[in-house]
Design a protein around this motif. Structure first.
Motif, PDB file in Angstrom:
ATOM      1  N   GLN A   1      20.373  -2.166  -3.138  1.00  0.00           N
ATOM      2  CA  GLN A   1      20.773  -3.329  -2.707  1.00  0.00           C
ATOM      3  C   GLN A   1      22.063  -3.808  -3.233  1.00  0.00           C
ATOM      4  O   GLN A   1      23.617  -3.506  -3.344  1.00  0.00           O
ATOM      5  CB  GLN A   1      20.671  -5.321  -2.071  1.00  0.00           C
TER       6      GLN A   1
ATOM      7  N   ARG B   1      21.933   5.658 -10.069  1.00  0.00           N
ATOM      8  CA  ARG B   1      20.773   5.883  -8.866  1.00  0.00           C
ATOM      9  C   ARG B   1      20.179   6.373  -9.297  1.00  0.00           C
ATOM     10  O   ARG B   1      18.754   6.555  -8.071  1.00  0.00           O
ATOM     11  CB  ARG B   1      22.156   7.731  -8.181  1.00  0.00           C
TER      12      ARG B   1
ATOM     13  N   ASN C   1      24.173  -0.662  -4.277  1.00  0.00           N
ATOM     14  CA  ASN C   1      24.953   0.005  -2.848  1.00  0.00           C
ATOM     15  C   ASN C   1      26.176  -0.512  -2.678  1.00  0.00           C
ATOM     16  O   ASN C   1      27.033  -0.449  -2.508  1.00  0.00           O
ATOM     17  CB  ASN C   1      23.837   0.103  -1.494  1.00  0.00           C
ATOM     18  N   GLN C   2      26.644  -2.229  -3.259  1.00  0.00           N
ATOM     19  CA  GLN C   2      27.464  -3.248  -3.029  1.00  0.00           C
ATOM     20  C   GLN C   2      28.415  -2.457  -4.249  1.00  0.00           C
ATOM     21  O   GLN C   2      29.454  -2.356  -3.986  1.00  0.00           O
ATOM     22  CB  GLN C   2      26.811  -4.792  -3.613  1.00  0.00           C
ATOM     23  N   ARG C   3      27.611  -2.375  -5.605  1.00  0.00           N
ATOM     24  CA  ARG C   3      28.600  -1.309  -6.008  1.00  0.00           C
ATOM     25  C   ARG C   3      29.533  -0.184  -6.126  1.00  0.00           C
ATOM     26  O   ARG C   3      30.314  -0.068  -6.267  1.00  0.00           O
ATOM     27  CB  ARG C   3      28.006  -1.579  -7.694  1.00  0.00           C
ATOM     28  N   ALA C   4      28.968   0.445  -5.671  1.00  0.00           N
ATOM     29  CA  ALA C   4      28.523   2.247  -4.880  1.00  0.00           C
ATOM     30  C   ALA C   4      30.182   1.615  -3.572  1.00  0.00           C
ATOM     31  O   ALA C   4      31.263   2.224  -4.092  1.00  0.00           O
ATOM     32  CB  ALA C   4      27.714   2.671  -4.471  1.00  0.00           C
ATOM     33  N   GLN C   5      30.245   0.960  -3.107  1.00  0.00           N
ATOM     34  CA  GLN C   5      30.703   0.494  -1.964  1.00  0.00           C
ATOM     35  C   GLN C   5      32.256  -0.367  -2.121  1.00  0.00           C
ATOM     36  O   GLN C   5      33.362   0.027  -1.760  1.00  0.00           O
ATOM     37  CB  GLN C   5      30.168  -0.838  -0.707  1.00  0.00           C
ATOM     38  N   SER C   6      31.824  -1.312  -3.480  1.00  0.00           N
ATOM     39  CA  SER C   6      33.261  -1.912  -3.827  1.00  0.00           C
ATOM     40  C   SER C   6      33.877  -1.244  -5.005  1.00  0.00           C
ATOM     41  O   SER C   6      35.165  -0.998  -5.554  1.00  0.00           O
ATOM     42  CB  SER C   6      32.727  -2.868  -4.409  1.00  0.00           C
ATOM     43  N   GLY C   7      33.787   0.443  -5.595  1.00  0.00           N
ATOM     44  CA  GLY C   7      34.379   0.993  -6.115  1.00  0.00           C
ATOM     45  C   GLY C   7      33.969   0.165  -7.691  1.00  0.00           C
ATOM     46  O   GLY C   7      34.459   0.881  -8.679  1.00  0.00           O
ATOM     47  N   ASP C   8      32.562  -0.089  -7.998  1.00  0.00           N
ATOM     48  CA  ASP C   8      32.221  -1.402  -9.186  1.00  0.00           C
ATOM     49  C   ASP C   8      31.871  -0.027 -10.367  1.00  0.00           C
ATOM     50  O   ASP C   8      32.023  -0.217 -11.374  1.00  0.00           O
ATOM     51  CB  ASP C   8      31.294  -2.141  -8.969  1.00  0.00           C
TER      52      ASP C   8
END
Length: 338
Positions: free
Chosen positions: A258, A279, A261-268
């Motif tokens: 989780q 990944r 996924n949050q980091r990927a969505q926020s471009g972290d």
């Protein structure tokens, strides 16, 4: 001085003394040999069935043993009749036979796995009948031999268990019971006691072998059941720990996925390489946890198989116990685990 001979009183005294001696001799003969004479008459009038004759042959009775056995009019009976004739308070081999009012009752054990049970019980009850026929002096001597032998075997687990039962079921009859138990279950006895039992058996070792043969069936079942119980208890504890660890690892992995996924969505992630590395690490953890789950499922399946096998032993044990007069198995064998 009276010179008249006093012969009549003297004659009467001698006659009376002689009669008393004869009476005592007859009484002594009746005491020491009366049972034997009565047994000869009763045995001669008893015609054993082919099954009883087979029992006599297998336990290799002497003439004396055969005479006493037949004098008790032994009966091999099925469940209902046996339970009627052989009440639990009068049983001596617990559920297989009894000696009651100078008659031997034997339960008709037909289960082939318990071959030897009928014969061993017959020998056990015969020895009760023989013990009841010992005169006072013989009984004193035999009791001393029995008690001396008991001191040597009293720590044997089987003997301890049997005597614990009889001390409660038939208090005061311990020596009587030992007389039958030692004669049918203990392979090596003191020479004088062995000589005594030779009155009744041509080869007492045959009886002991028959006893060991059928009791080994129960002993084997109990040993297997105990082994399964130990393994089941150990694996149950280990599985609880493994399942707890798996759930903890799964929870942590789901949380990390989780977060990824949050980091990927926020471009972290600072670079594609960092993204792919994180990944790949998560994918490896997912693969490892799936393998852990597969191994757990395999262990749980094996655990359930052990319980099934344990329960199958319980069913077999109950069948064996029921075949010896419908008595259910002890809870230690028949109790389900889980």
């Amino acid at each position: 001085m009276n010179d008249t001979p006093n012969s009549k009183p003297r004659h009467s005294f001698r006659k009376g003394f002689f009669a008393a001696v004869v009476f005592l001799a007859i009484a002594a003969a009746a005491y020491f040999y009366g049972f034997q004479t009565l047994d000869m008459v009763r045995a001669a009038s008893f015609t054993p069935s082919s099954q009883l004759s087979g029992v006599e042959e297998r336990i290799e009775l002497t003439d004396t043993g055969t005479r006493i056995f037949r004098a008790t009019s032994p009966a091999i009976e099925d469940s209902d009749q046996f339970n009627s004739d052989c009440q639990s308070t009068e049983r001596t081999t617990a559920i297989l036979g009894c000696y009651y009012r100078d008659q031997i009752y034997l339960y008709n054990v037909q289960n082939e796995e318990l071959d030897g049970a009928l014969e061993t019980t017959a020998a056990h009850e015969l020895l009760h009948a023989a013990y009841s026929r010992l005169n006072f002096f013989e009984k004193q001597r035999v009791d001393a031999l029995i008690n001396a032998q008991y001191e040597k075997v009293k720590d044997d687990e089987t003997i301890k268990e049997l005597m614990s039962y009889y001390s409660e079921a038939e208090p005061g009859e311990e020596t009587n019971e030992l007389h039958s138990i030692l004669g049918t279950t203990i392979a090596s006895l003191d020479s004088e006691l062995e000589e005594y039992y030779a009155r009744y058996f041509e080869d007492r070792a045959v009886v002991v072998a028959l006893s060991q043969k059928y009791t080994q069936t129960f002993a084997s079942l109990e040993a297997q059941a105990e082994e399964y119980k130990t393994k089941i208890a150990s694996e149950e504890a280990a599985l609880e720990t493994a399942i707890s660890d798996y759930k903890s690892d799964l929870s942590q992995l789901n949380s990390d996925i989780q977060s990824f996924n949050q980091r990927a969505q926020s471009g972290d992630f600072t670079s594609l390489a960092a993204f792919q590395s994180s990944r790949s690490t998560l994918a490896a953890r997912v693969s490892a946890l799936n393998q852990q789950q597969a191994e757990l499922n395999s262990r749980i399946e094996a655990y359930n198989d052990m319980i099934a096998e344990y329960n199958a032993l319980a069913v077999r044990a109950n069948q064996l116990y029921q075949s010896i007069n419908g008595v259910t198995a002890p809870s230690e064998i028949s109790d389900d685990n889980g």
